[in-house]
Design a protein around this motif. Structure first.
Motif, PDB file in Angstrom:
ATOM      1  N   ASN A 182      -6.722   4.381  -2.272  1.00  0.00           N
ATOM      2  CA  ASN A 182      -7.305   3.131  -1.771  1.00  0.00           C
ATOM      3  C   ASN A 182      -8.206   2.467  -2.812  1.00  0.00           C
ATOM      4  N   LYS A 232       0.836  -1.210   0.000  1.00  0.00           N
ATOM      5  CA  LYS A 232       0.000   0.000   0.000  1.00  0.00           C
ATOM      6  C   LYS A 232       0.868   1.256   0.000  1.00  0.00           C
ATOM      7  N   TRP A 240      -5.845   0.638  -4.947  1.00  0.00           N
ATOM      8  CA  TRP A 240      -5.387  -0.554  -4.228  1.00  0.00           C
ATOM      9  C   TRP A 240      -6.413  -1.681  -4.311  1.00  0.00           C
TER      10      TRP A 240
END
Length: 419
Positions: free
Chosen positions: A385, A347, A388
């Motif tokens: 995110n 991440k 991700w």
């Protein structure tokens, strides 16, 4: 994947948002796909190893917690590693310590290990689309004591020199077999609990030991030397300090390993990357989370890990930096520890890859420091995110918190039955 449509739609919005800053999310995903992490085998069994001796952890190695289900043999270690890797997008590596050889019940002392003791590991890794890295093991042995490669006692020193020479030979064979250089890390715990008056003596001995160890050149392995600020039982003096290994690495063209738990807590490990890249052939990272000392807590998304990732990308150094994990937590589900730490590292790398770097550099070159700081702040809330989640989706690994249930299922069906 129950939220596939939601994840895809969120990604499309994120892709368009990043495009307004001239950031190509597809390229960032492709780069992340090709960044291997080296997963440390010793999280599976609390650094016990496979020598089947009465050796207890020593040399400053300490694992806290007794959560049930730790791996007890080579099959369980391998199964756990495969399971942990199944939660990660991309192709990764496994880092072995020399104490994890496939000894098949044979008592093999450290100065007698050979490539044959790791042949089954090489075959296993190839079958599971993994590559191997390697580490010499100087701790947890009757001859460890306070000093190994820096020991004035020639018989003990020669034992560890021979061990480390053999580790390099094993790493060379691993590199040949897998068609990818095996990263061989050398770390020793040598030091003194209280004040010493012989700092130069022990460092001179260590230098001579290293010179002998590295006297044979290899082409299928990469040598790395790892420093430490202090250790349990070596609080006052560490022979292999950062200054020592930095000097040795620069002089002898060796990679220096930066373990995020091996420095003073107020030091920026990320700041060291740009300096090392100018003078050494590359860097090995051991990513962990120190809390007050080298406590090897599970890596999480925090400023320290983010700074490391950003500095690698800002230096355009993905081809010069090897990234390994190095923590061992026996207080929680061990597979879960792998997944949290490795995904957190990925991440952070993704956030770094999605940074509006060209615009930031332009602002800096024009001395527009308000704009630079403002964009750095706004970049923190960009929808990384969503990118991700999409990365996980296209890799067919759990998205978001979905891995929690799968880890718990593995515990119920596998690790929870170990007694």
């Amino acid at each position: 994947m129950k939220n596939k449509e939601f994840v895809t739609k969120a990604y499309e919005l994120a892709r368009k948002r990043y495009a307004t800053l001239d950031i190509d999310t597809e390229k960032a995903i492709e780069k992340l796909q090709n960044i291997p992490l080296s997963l440390h085998c010793w999280q599976t069994d609390d650094v016990t190893g496979l020598e089947h001796t009465e050796n207890e952890l020593s040399g400053g190695i300490q694992v806290t917690g007794n959560y049930p289900g730790k791996a007890r043999n080579i099959e369980e270690i391998r199964n756990d590693l495969v399971k942990a890797a199944s939660f990660l997008g991309g192709n990764h590596r496994i880092s072995l310590h020399a104490s994890y050889g496939d000894f098949k019940g044979e008592k093999v002392d450290r100065d007698q290990i050979e490539p044959r003791h790791f042949e089954s590991w090489m075959k296993w890794a190839k079958e599971n689309n993994l590559k191997l890295d390697f580490n010499s093991t100087s701790f947890s042995h009757p001859k460890s004591g306070e000093l190994t490669l820096a020991n004035p006692d020639k018989s003990i020193r020669d034992f560890w020199i021979e061990h480390t020479k053999r580790c390099r030979r094993i790493a060379e064979e691993m590199g040949k077999y897998q068609g990818s250089p095996c990263v061989m890390n050398l770390w020793i715990h040598d030091g003194s609990k209280d004040s010493t008056v012989n700092r130069l003596k022990y460092r001179s001995i260590l230098k001579d030991s290293l010179d002998e160890i590295f006297s044979v050149p290899y082409s299928n392995m990469i040598d790395c030397i790892e420093a430490k600020l202090f250790g349990i039982g070596a609080e006052s003096y560490t022979v292999g300090s950062y200054d020592f290994y930095l000097g040795y690495g620069v002089k002898n063209n060796k990679r220096v390993t930066l373990d995020t738990g091996h420095f003073h807590l107020t030091e920026s490990v990320a700041d060291k990357i740009s300096s090392l890249l100018l003078f050494t052939p590359g860097i090995m990272l051991h990513v962990s989370r120190p809390i007050r000392w080298d406590s090897d807590h599970v890596t999480i998304v925090n400023d320290d890990t983010l700074d490391l990732a950003r500095e690698i990308i800002r230096c355009d150094a993905l081809d010069k930096v090897n990234i390994g994990l190095d923590y061992f937590d026996g207080s929680i589900n061990r597979i879960g520890a792998y997944v949290i730490g490795s995904r957190a590292t990925q991440k952070c790398l993704l956030q770094a890859l999605l940074e509006p770097l060209e615009q930031l550099r332009e602002y800096e070159a024009d001395h527009r420091y308000f704009e630079r700081l403002a964009l750095l702040e706004e970049a923190k809330s960009l929808p990384w995110n969503a990118v991700w989640d999409y990365f996980c989706l296209i890799n067919n690994v759990p998205v978001g918190e979905e891995y929690i249930a799968e880890v718990c299922k593995y515990e119920e069906e596998v690790t929870g039955k170990r007694r």
